[in-house]
Design a protein around this motif. Structure first.
Motif, PDB file in Angstrom:
ATOM      1  N   LYS A   1     -20.121  43.139   2.678  1.00 61.40           N
ATOM      2  CA  LYS A   1     -20.206  41.942   3.522  1.00 61.40           C
ATOM      3  C   LYS A   1     -21.513  41.152   3.339  1.00 61.40           C
ATOM      4  O   LYS A   1     -21.564  39.966   3.608  1.00 61.40           O
ATOM      5  N   ILE A   2     -22.571  41.818   2.886  1.00 65.81           N
ATOM      6  CA  ILE A   2     -23.849  41.148   2.672  1.00 65.81           C
ATOM      7  C   ILE A   2     -24.187  41.223   1.187  1.00 65.81           C
ATOM      8  O   ILE A   2     -24.211  42.307   0.606  1.00 65.81           O
ATOM      9  N   VAL A   3     -24.453  40.075   0.572  1.00 69.55           N
ATOM     10  CA  VAL A   3     -24.730  40.012  -0.860  1.00 69.55           C
ATOM     11  C   VAL A   3     -26.162  39.543  -1.066  1.00 69.55           C
ATOM     12  O   VAL A   3     -26.529  38.450  -0.635  1.00 69.55           O
ATOM     13  N   GLU A   4     -26.972  40.382  -1.732  1.00 65.84           N
ATOM     14  CA  GLU A   4     -28.366  39.987  -1.957  1.00 65.84           C
ATOM     15  C   GLU A   4     -28.426  38.870  -2.994  1.00 65.84           C
ATOM     16  O   GLU A   4     -27.491  38.670  -3.775  1.00 65.84           O
ATOM     17  N   PRO A   5     -29.531  38.108  -3.044  1.00 66.69           N
ATOM     18  CA  PRO A   5     -29.605  36.868  -3.828  1.00 66.69           C
ATOM     19  C   PRO A   5     -29.249  36.990  -5.310  1.00 66.69           C
ATOM     20  O   PRO A   5     -28.463  36.200  -5.816  1.00 66.69           O
ATOM     21  N   PHE A   6     -29.815  37.985  -6.030  1.00 63.98           N
ATOM     22  CA  PHE A   6     -29.600  38.037  -7.467  1.00 63.98           C
ATOM     23  C   PHE A   6     -28.150  38.329  -7.827  1.00 63.98           C
ATOM     24  O   PHE A   6     -27.618  37.770  -8.789  1.00 63.98           O
ATOM     25  N   THR A   7     -27.497  39.188  -7.049  1.00 63.93           N
ATOM     26  CA  THR A   7     -26.076  39.442  -7.283  1.00 63.93           C
ATOM     27  C   THR A   7     -25.262  38.184  -7.013  1.00 63.93           C
ATOM     28  O   THR A   7     -24.337  37.851  -7.759  1.00 63.93           O
TER      29      THR A   7
END
Length: 272
Positions: free
Chosen positions: A188-194
């Motif tokens: 549900k939460i995607v970090e910036p680089f991904t």
């Protein structure tokens, strides 16, 4: 600037309130409008394919930065990378035996990079790999793609097995990102680089799709004849369109997040 953000926010909220059929219609209209715009501003439509490969390379560069600098593979799907390696290896073989050109070299470089990413996830950064989230069964896509390739493949003069391999890599490429989307939906939460990496894939897929569609329009359909007869020419275009629409929803939330000034992308349920 604030007025622009308010306008974007208002437009975003209006779109979110619309029923699924209206959203789908708006997506199709937006895609068609972009195609028309590209047709007039890009004179040589082969440049769109080059642009697609360039954006894909940029996405891989972001992925390399994440793995080397942050020393973590959290949020990345090993299965998506493995599917990518499979279709690239098959496409590289087909390219060598059927149409050796500059794209063969580009595919070789991309395959080498993908294998390095797989190595990093499997061995060097294994402790940060979210194996429980990466639960997409890849045989759900590999087997159907293989069966489809067996029955629908190019009708050129090349060896039958090579034509089947060619079709297989086209079909598999269209769905290779599904495990990555599954991981992002699970977390549900995607970090910036991904998020940057997957958005780059989405842009690359749209540019590649635009390249094929505009090439067909420019040739007045003759390109489809050149690809062969039967269902294969249509399946090539359908595969390109499928790749684009698979990533369209994610790209929408990515753009919304960027304009909202959020560094971390939060996905609602049912996005992928």
């Amino acid at each position: 600037m604030r007025a622009e953000k308010r306008l974007i926010h208002a437009a975003t909220m209006w779109v979110r309130r619309q029923p699924p059929k209206v959203k789908a219609f708006l997506a199709v209209v937006s895609g068609m409008a972009t195609l028309v715009l590209l047709r007039f501003i890009v004179h040589d439509h082969d440049n769109l394919f080059v642009a697609a490969e360039s954006v894909h390379s940029l996405g891989i560069s972001v992925l390399i930065y994440k793995l080397t600098k942050e020393k973590t593979c959290a949020g990345l799907s090993l299965k998506s990378q493995e599917l990518t390696a499979i279709f690239l290896a098959v496409r590289l073989y087909c390219s060598f035996v059927m149409e050796y050109d500059i794209h063969t070299i580009l595919d070789l470089a991309t395959l080498a990079t993908t294998l390095w990413v797989i190595y990093m996830i499997r061995f060097k950064l294994k402790s940060s790999y979210m194996e429980d989230k990466d639960n997409f069964a890849i045989y759900y896509v590999v087997i159907p793609c293989a069966v489809l390739a067996l029955f629908i493949h190019p009708s050129t003069s090349h060896n039958l097995m090579n034509r089947i391999f060619w079709a297989f890599c086209v079909y598999l490429e269209a769905v290779s990102v599904l495990p990555q989307l599954q991981v992002m939906q699970n977390t549900k939460i995607v970090e910036p680089f991904t998020a940057h990496y997957v958005f780059a894939l989405g842009v690359a897929r749209f540019l590649s799709c635009a390249h094929w569609v505009l090439q067909v329009l420019d040739s007045r359909g003759h390109l489809l004849v050149a690809l062969g007869y039967g269902l294969w020419p249509s399946m090539v275009l359908i595969s390109e369109i499928v790749q684009t629409f698979i990533l369209a929803d994610f790209c929408y939330y990515y753009i919304k997040s960027v304009f909202g000034g959020q560094l971390v992308l939060r996905l609602p349920s049912g996005v992928v």
